[in-house]
Design an enzyme around this catalytic site. Structure first.
Site, mmCIF file in Angstrom:
data_model
loop_
_atom_site.group_PDB
_atom_site.id
_atom_site.type_symbol
_atom_site.label_atom_id
_atom_site.label_comp_id
_atom_site.label_asym_id
_atom_site.label_seq_id
_atom_site.Cartn_x
_atom_site.Cartn_y
_atom_site.Cartn_z
ATOM 1 N N SER A 143 27.069 -36.582 41.153
ATOM 2 C CA SER A 143 26.147 -37.654 41.965
ATOM 3 C C SER A 143 27.102 -39.022 41.760
ATOM 4 O O SER A 143 27.857 -39.161 40.833
ATOM 5 C CB SER A 143 24.593 -37.952 41.167
ATOM 6 O OG SER A 143 24.300 -39.045 41.540
ATOM 7 N N TYR A 156 20.487 -39.258 33.329
ATOM 8 C CA TYR A 156 20.994 -38.637 34.518
ATOM 9 C C TYR A 156 22.467 -38.950 34.707
ATOM 10 O O TYR A 156 23.260 -38.104 34.883
ATOM 11 C CB TYR A 156 20.069 -38.678 35.866
ATOM 12 C CG TYR A 156 20.439 -38.097 37.070
ATOM 13 C CD1 TYR A 156 20.296 -36.900 37.330
ATOM 14 C CD2 TYR A 156 21.139 -38.870 38.010
ATOM 15 C CE1 TYR A 156 20.592 -35.986 38.548
ATOM 16 C CE2 TYR A 156 21.581 -38.235 39.255
ATOM 17 C CZ TYR A 156 21.360 -37.004 39.504
ATOM 18 O OH TYR A 156 21.877 -36.247 40.705
#
Ligand SMILES: NC(=O)c1ccc[n+]([C@@H]2O[C@H](COP(=O)([O-])OP(=O)(O)OC[C@H]3O[C@@H](n4cnc5c(N)ncnc54)[C@H](OP(=O)(O)O)[C@@H]3O)[C@@H](O)[C@H]2O)c1
Length: 242
Positions: A143, A156
């Site tokens: 990401s 995350y």
């Protein structure tokens, strides 16, 4: 481009937005794919039906990737149904949006287990066979948060940044054996379970969300290219670097 027709893939997160788009690209390329999912069987079963209708063998397997036994089980089930894995696409991701003050140990551990440990265990078990056969592709779904910190949370961001270290470590060890290891780093892809409701396309230089198909197209280019390795590539509308 390497012809991927007839190769065997294991795609995790196949029931999600990016997974389904990539699954359809794999089917179109004639790749015999095991579509792995967490809880949404219908989406994965649809891909199997589409694949078989196109004359390409396929299978769907459930499994919670937070369980360290599941990566090995998925590779075993894929080998039994379709043959040894040539293309490993570790795309499943777990994202709970929390500020750094609110991340508890259980959330941290589950995020790391799904987003970082499972891709490592899958690669650790798949790579020796790829090396032995002289061909393989490993592709992790990172990401933009792995570069910028992003908006989901520190757990995350750290799990995705960890994938970048894995890419570089593993790629160097298998590069001479016809095996590449790369990652894509998307941002704000619509039609997925991940796109936070608070996000706005104004955050991105291109002024719109990305499409799952745009991630899938880059994934196919990377899977078909034997000279691209040890790369983490943004698919992020100009989010990074600015
Ligand atoms: N969409 C974005 O804007 C964006 C941006 C950056 C990175 N990404 C990354 O792109 C990847 C794909 O996400 P997406 O955008 O397609 O989101 P999505 O639609 O929410 O898909 C997530 C996928 O991961 C699977 N999954 C989640 N937890 C799992 C677990 N514990 N065990 C097994 N499978 C699990 C889900 O399976 P079930 O639904 O069947 O449980 C689903 O197939 C993720 O790694 C995500 O971090 C997405």
């Amino acid at each position: 481009m390497t012809d991927l027709d007839g190769r065997v893939a294991l795609l995790t997160g196949a029931s999600g937005g990016i997974g389904r788009a990539l699954g359809r690209r794999l089917i179109a390329a004639g790749v015999r794919t095991a579509f792995a999912y967490g809880s949404r069987a219908r989406q994965a079963d649809e891909l199997v039906a589409e694949s078989r209708a196109a004359g390409v063998d396929a299978a769907a397997f459930p499994g919670d990737l937070a369980d360290p036994q599941v990566p090995m089980a998925l590779l075993g089930a894929t080998a039994e149904a379709l043959g040894p894995v040539d293309l490993l696409i570790a795309n499943a991701g777990h994202a709970v949006q929390l500020d750094y003050t609110d991340v508890d140990a259980a959330t941290w551990e589950r995020t790391m287990a799904v987003n970082l440990r499972a891709p490592f265990l899958l690669a650790q078990r798949a790579l020796p066979g790829m090396v032995e056969r002289g061909f393989g592709r490993v592709l992790f779904m990172s990401s933009v948060a792995g570069f910028t910190g992003g908006i989901v949370g520190p757990h995350y961001a750290a799990s995705k940044a960890g994938l970048h270290g894995l890419v570089h470590y593993l790629a160097a060890r298998v590069a001479r054996r016809g095996v590449t290891v790369n990652a894509l780093a998307p941002a704000l892809i619509e039609d997925t379970g991940m796109l936070p409701a608070t996000a706005s396309p104004d955050n991105l230089p291109v002024g719109r969300y990305g499409r799952p198909e745009e991630v899938a197209d880059l994934a196919m280019a990377v899977l078909g290219n034997g000279f691209v390795t040890s790369q983490v590539m943004g698919v992020d509308g100009g989010a990074h670097p600015r």
